[in-house]
Design a protein around this motif. Structure first.
Motif, PDB file in Angstrom:
ATOM      1  N   SER A   1       0.677  -1.338  -0.114  1.00  0.00           N
ATOM      2  CA  SER A   1       0.012   0.035  -0.054  1.00  0.00           C
ATOM      3  C   SER A   1       0.675   1.304  -0.003  1.00  0.00           C
ATOM      4  O   SER A   1       0.402   2.378  -0.522  1.00  0.00           O
ATOM      5  CB  SER A   1      -0.978  -0.002   0.984  1.00  0.00           C
ATOM      6  N   ILE A   2       2.170   1.248   0.484  1.00  0.00           N
ATOM      7  CA  ILE A   2       2.817   2.360   0.646  1.00  0.00           C
ATOM      8  C   ILE A   2       3.202   3.311  -0.672  1.00  0.00           C
ATOM      9  O   ILE A   2       2.710   4.278  -0.583  1.00  0.00           O
ATOM     10  CB  ILE A   2       4.200   1.904   1.283  1.00  0.00           C
ATOM     11  N   ILE A   3       3.514   2.450  -1.489  1.00  0.00           N
ATOM     12  CA  ILE A   3       3.648   3.258  -2.992  1.00  0.00           C
ATOM     13  C   ILE A   3       2.493   3.762  -3.438  1.00  0.00           C
ATOM     14  O   ILE A   3       2.629   4.901  -4.091  1.00  0.00           O
ATOM     15  CB  ILE A   3       4.461   2.375  -3.928  1.00  0.00           C
ATOM     16  N   PRO A   4       1.359   3.116  -3.730  1.00  0.00           N
ATOM     17  CA  PRO A   4       0.381   3.836  -4.224  1.00  0.00           C
ATOM     18  C   PRO A   4      -0.189   4.908  -3.373  1.00  0.00           C
ATOM     19  O   PRO A   4      -0.736   5.767  -3.997  1.00  0.00           O
ATOM     20  CB  PRO A   4      -0.673   2.469  -3.965  1.00  0.00           C
ATOM     21  N   MET A   5      -0.077   4.911  -2.110  1.00  0.00           N
ATOM     22  CA  MET A   5      -0.601   5.920  -1.207  1.00  0.00           C
ATOM     23  C   MET A   5       0.320   7.170  -1.553  1.00  0.00           C
ATOM     24  O   MET A   5      -0.060   8.229  -1.767  1.00  0.00           O
ATOM     25  CB  MET A   5      -0.476   5.737   0.199  1.00  0.00           C
ATOM     26  N   ILE A   6       1.495   6.962  -1.739  1.00  0.00           N
ATOM     27  CA  ILE A   6       2.653   8.136  -1.883  1.00  0.00           C
ATOM     28  C   ILE A   6       2.145   8.587  -3.299  1.00  0.00           C
ATOM     29  O   ILE A   6       2.293   9.780  -3.527  1.00  0.00           O
ATOM     30  CB  ILE A   6       4.196   7.602  -1.862  1.00  0.00           C
ATOM     31  N   ALA A   7       2.315   7.734  -4.270  1.00  0.00           N
ATOM     32  CA  ALA A   7       1.980   8.004  -5.577  1.00  0.00           C
ATOM     33  C   ALA A   7       0.585   8.830  -6.104  1.00  0.00           C
ATOM     34  O   ALA A   7       0.585   9.854  -6.449  1.00  0.00           O
ATOM     35  CB  ALA A   7       2.122   6.766  -6.600  1.00  0.00           C
ATOM     36  N   VAL A   8      -0.541   8.156  -5.217  1.00  0.00           N
ATOM     37  CA  VAL A   8      -1.694   8.842  -5.526  1.00  0.00           C
ATOM     38  C   VAL A   8      -1.835  10.312  -4.855  1.00  0.00           C
ATOM     39  O   VAL A   8      -2.212  11.074  -5.503  1.00  0.00           O
ATOM     40  CB  VAL A   8      -2.827   7.920  -4.771  1.00  0.00           C
ATOM     41  N   SER A   9      -1.148  10.245  -3.605  1.00  0.00           N
ATOM     42  CA  SER A   9      -1.180  11.672  -2.863  1.00  0.00           C
ATOM     43  C   SER A   9      -0.329  12.829  -3.764  1.00  0.00           C
ATOM     44  O   SER A   9      -0.810  14.059  -3.866  1.00  0.00           O
ATOM     45  CB  SER A   9      -0.392  11.744  -1.427  1.00  0.00           C
ATOM     46  N   PHE A  10       0.879  12.239  -4.238  1.00  0.00           N
ATOM     47  CA  PHE A  10       1.680  13.251  -5.042  1.00  0.00           C
ATOM     48  C   PHE A  10       1.063  13.778  -6.202  1.00  0.00           C
ATOM     49  O   PHE A  10       0.907  14.954  -6.538  1.00  0.00           O
ATOM     50  CB  PHE A  10       3.093  12.556  -5.414  1.00  0.00           C
ATOM     51  N   ALA A  11       0.566  12.561  -6.904  1.00  0.00           N
ATOM     52  CA  ALA A  11      -0.100  12.997  -8.473  1.00  0.00           C
ATOM     53  C   ALA A  11      -1.034  13.749  -8.191  1.00  0.00           C
ATOM     54  O   ALA A  11      -1.500  14.732  -8.893  1.00  0.00           O
ATOM     55  CB  ALA A  11      -0.273  11.637  -9.101  1.00  0.00           C
ATOM     56  N   TYR A  12      -2.355  13.623  -7.185  1.00  0.00           N
ATOM     57  CA  TYR A  12      -3.423  14.507  -7.120  1.00  0.00           C
ATOM     58  C   TYR A  12      -3.175  15.923  -6.507  1.00  0.00           C
ATOM     59  O   TYR A  12      -3.651  16.693  -6.869  1.00  0.00           O
ATOM     60  CB  TYR A  12      -4.412  13.549  -6.050  1.00  0.00           C
ATOM     61  N   HIS A  13      -2.064  16.006  -5.708  1.00  0.00           N
ATOM     62  CA  HIS A  13      -1.800  17.395  -4.894  1.00  0.00           C
ATOM     63  C   HIS A  13      -1.209  17.958  -6.135  1.00  0.00           C
ATOM     64  O   HIS A  13      -1.704  19.230  -6.380  1.00  0.00           O
ATOM     65  CB  HIS A  13      -0.603  16.920  -4.034  1.00  0.00           C
ATOM     66  N   ASN A  14      -0.432  17.615  -7.018  1.00  0.00           N
ATOM     67  CA  ASN A  14       0.050  18.395  -8.082  1.00  0.00           C
ATOM     68  C   ASN A  14      -0.963  18.761  -9.223  1.00  0.00           C
ATOM     69  O   ASN A  14      -1.124  19.855  -9.802  1.00  0.00           O
ATOM     70  CB  ASN A  14       1.194  17.751  -8.834  1.00  0.00           C
ATOM     71  N   LEU A  15      -1.826  17.574  -9.646  1.00  0.00           N
ATOM     72  CA  LEU A  15      -2.921  17.845 -10.431  1.00  0.00           C
ATOM     73  C   LEU A  15      -3.749  18.977  -9.854  1.00  0.00           C
ATOM     74  O   LEU A  15      -4.412  19.715 -10.843  1.00  0.00           O
ATOM     75  CB  LEU A  15      -3.964  16.378 -10.536  1.00  0.00           C
ATOM     76  N   TYR A  16      -4.365  18.886  -8.621  1.00  0.00           N
ATOM     77  CA  TYR A  16      -5.517  19.874  -8.114  1.00  0.00           C
ATOM     78  C   TYR A  16      -4.739  21.249  -8.232  1.00  0.00           C
ATOM     79  O   TYR A  16      -5.589  22.073  -8.632  1.00  0.00           O
ATOM     80  CB  TYR A  16      -5.422  19.533  -6.622  1.00  0.00           C
ATOM     81  N   TYR A  17      -3.500  21.504  -7.731  1.00  0.00           N
ATOM     82  CA  TYR A  17      -3.201  22.955  -7.798  1.00  0.00           C
ATOM     83  C   TYR A  17      -2.648  23.521  -9.441  1.00  0.00           C
ATOM     84  O   TYR A  17      -2.551  24.460  -9.397  1.00  0.00           O
ATOM     85  CB  TYR A  17      -1.979  23.033  -6.889  1.00  0.00           C
ATOM     86  N   THR A  18      -2.465  22.648  -9.972  1.00  0.00           N
ATOM     87  CA  THR A  18      -2.318  22.955 -11.593  1.00  0.00           C
ATOM     88  C   THR A  18      -3.666  23.376 -12.264  1.00  0.00           C
ATOM     89  O   THR A  18      -3.668  24.202 -12.832  1.00  0.00           O
ATOM     90  CB  THR A  18      -1.583  21.686 -12.300  1.00  0.00           C
ATOM     91  N   LEU A  19      -4.656  22.376 -11.911  1.00  0.00           N
ATOM     92  CA  LEU A  19      -6.083  22.494 -12.985  1.00  0.00           C
ATOM     93  C   LEU A  19      -6.910  23.590 -12.177  1.00  0.00           C
ATOM     94  O   LEU A  19      -7.825  24.149 -12.888  1.00  0.00           O
ATOM     95  CB  LEU A  19      -6.504  21.278 -12.922  1.00  0.00           C
ATOM     96  N   THR A  20      -6.998  23.548 -10.737  1.00  0.00           N
ATOM     97  CA  THR A  20      -7.971  24.359 -10.218  1.00  0.00           C
ATOM     98  C   THR A  20      -8.158  25.811 -10.626  1.00  0.00           C
ATOM     99  O   THR A  20      -9.016  26.249 -10.976  1.00  0.00           O
ATOM    100  CB  THR A  20      -7.803  24.218  -8.314  1.00  0.00           C
ATOM    101  N   PRO A  21      -6.895  26.531 -10.755  1.00  0.00           N
ATOM    102  CA  PRO A  21      -7.178  27.824 -11.336  1.00  0.00           C
ATOM    103  C   PRO A  21      -7.676  28.062 -12.843  1.00  0.00           C
ATOM    104  O   PRO A  21      -8.168  28.791 -13.244  1.00  0.00           O
ATOM    105  CB  PRO A  21      -5.590  28.489 -11.443  1.00  0.00           C
ATOM    106  N   ARG A  22      -7.525  26.744 -13.590  1.00  0.00           N
ATOM    107  CA  ARG A  22      -7.770  26.773 -15.000  1.00  0.00           C
ATOM    108  C   ARG A  22      -9.404  26.374 -14.909  1.00  0.00           C
ATOM    109  O   ARG A  22      -9.989  26.979 -15.956  1.00  0.00           O
ATOM    110  CB  ARG A  22      -7.051  25.979 -15.835  1.00  0.00           C
ATOM    111  N   LEU A  23      -9.863  25.601 -13.994  1.00  0.00           N
ATOM    112  CA  LEU A  23     -11.230  25.161 -13.891  1.00  0.00           C
ATOM    113  C   LEU A  23     -12.142  26.236 -13.179  1.00  0.00           C
ATOM    114  O   LEU A  23     -13.317  25.963 -13.200  1.00  0.00           O
ATOM    115  CB  LEU A  23     -11.206  23.893 -13.164  1.00  0.00           C
TER     116      LEU A  23
END
Length: 298
Positions: free
Chosen positions: A233-255
């Motif tokens: 579970s460790i790698i999926p939790m780290i990967a999902v957290s990192f990817a969504y954090h970056n996606l959220y702060y990249t797309l939110t201003p545009r959306l």
């Protein structure tokens, strides 16, 4: 069970992970890959469900009010209409908008040239009505049409019916996909763990021959399944957290101002990570329990 026995089981479970290095690695890898898919899919489905809920919350009907020249009579008629609409079962909110406010909305949407109508406003005052259950909005609309001093009700009947059908279909498909993915994940991981335990059937038989009870044999393997689930579970939790954090702060201003809005990073990430680790532990335990159970029955 004595504390010394529990410590022994925990110690043996860790030793077994090391002794069966390649099989342990295969099991952890299978858990990692499948739980990563679960995490990504969970993020997608939760955000889509949030968008669907937001769309439903915005569902409303616009009630155009008859024009009455006498100002006092018009005020009384509007107040009576508002009270009648509020009394309709299922109505959650009634918002009044004067004809001047309606003109301001029109100017904002269509441009400054409509300011010419400020001298002689041709629009009607309106009520914006929302339902407690968005799917009941059309039934409420039909009741409003029968009330006095209602000029017209703009309910977008065809649009809303298609919208509700689409949202229901999307949710049903999402639920089927989630259940299918979970079933696939459980099947793949439990089979991988089962192969690991089958490779150690001699170890189980020897333990039985020297008089070990079923629970004594089973517990170390179940603990191994738990460790495999946690480590996977460790790698999926780290990967999902990192990817969504970056996606959220990249797309939110545009959306901003768009229909699709991403859920905030917290508490969403905590919820998804909790799902990942709980699912990992459960699958590890279940896979180990069912696999060892086969040999203990023999």
């Amino acid at each position: 069970m004595k504390g010394r026995t529990i410590r022994r089981h925990i110690r043996e479970s860790f030793k077994s992970l090391g002794r069966n290095g390649w099989m342990t690695f295969a099991s952890i890898s299978a858990v990692t890959v499948t739980l990563l898919l679960v995490g990504v899919f969970a993020l997608i489905m939760l955000n889509l469900n949030n968008t669907a809920s937001s769309v439903e919350e915005d569902v409303e009907v616009k009630v155009l009010i008859n024009i009455i020249d006498d100002e006092q009579q018009a005020k009384t008629a509007e107040d009576n209409l508002i009270e009648q609409v509020k009394k309709i079962p299922g109505v959650a909110e009634v918002r009044y908008s004067s004809k001047d406010q309606e003109l301001d909305i029109l100017i904002e949407k269509l441009g400054e040239e409509f300011k010419l109508y400020e001298q002689s406003n041709p629009l009607r005052s309106a009520l914006y009505v929302k339902a407690e259950n968005p799917e009941e909005i059309l039934k409420i609309s039909d009741k409003i049409k029968k009330l006095e001093n209602v000029y017209n009700v703009v309910d977008g009947k065809d649009t809303y019916e298609n919208l509700f059908d689409f949202l229901e279909t999307a949710r049903n498909i999402g639920l089927i996909l989630v259940l299918g993915l979970l079933f696939t994940v459980i099947f793949l991981i439990s089979n991988t763990i089962r192969i690991t335990i089958i490779a150690r059937k001699d170890e189980i038989e020897i333990m039985k021959l020297v008089g070990a009870t079923n629970s004594f044999v089973r517990i170390p393997f179940i603990l191994e399944g738990i460790w495999i689930g946690i480590l996977g579970s460790i790698i999926p939790m780290i990967a999902v957290s990192f990817a969504y954090h970056n996606l959220y702060y990249t797309l939110t201003p545009r959306l901003k101002g768009q229909l699709l809005q991403l859920l905030e990073v917290t508490p969403l990430i905590w919820q998804v990570n909790g799902l990942i680790i709980i699912l990992g532990i459960f699958i590890g335990m279940w896979g180990s329990f069912m696999s060892v159970r086969k040999f203990l029955k023999a």
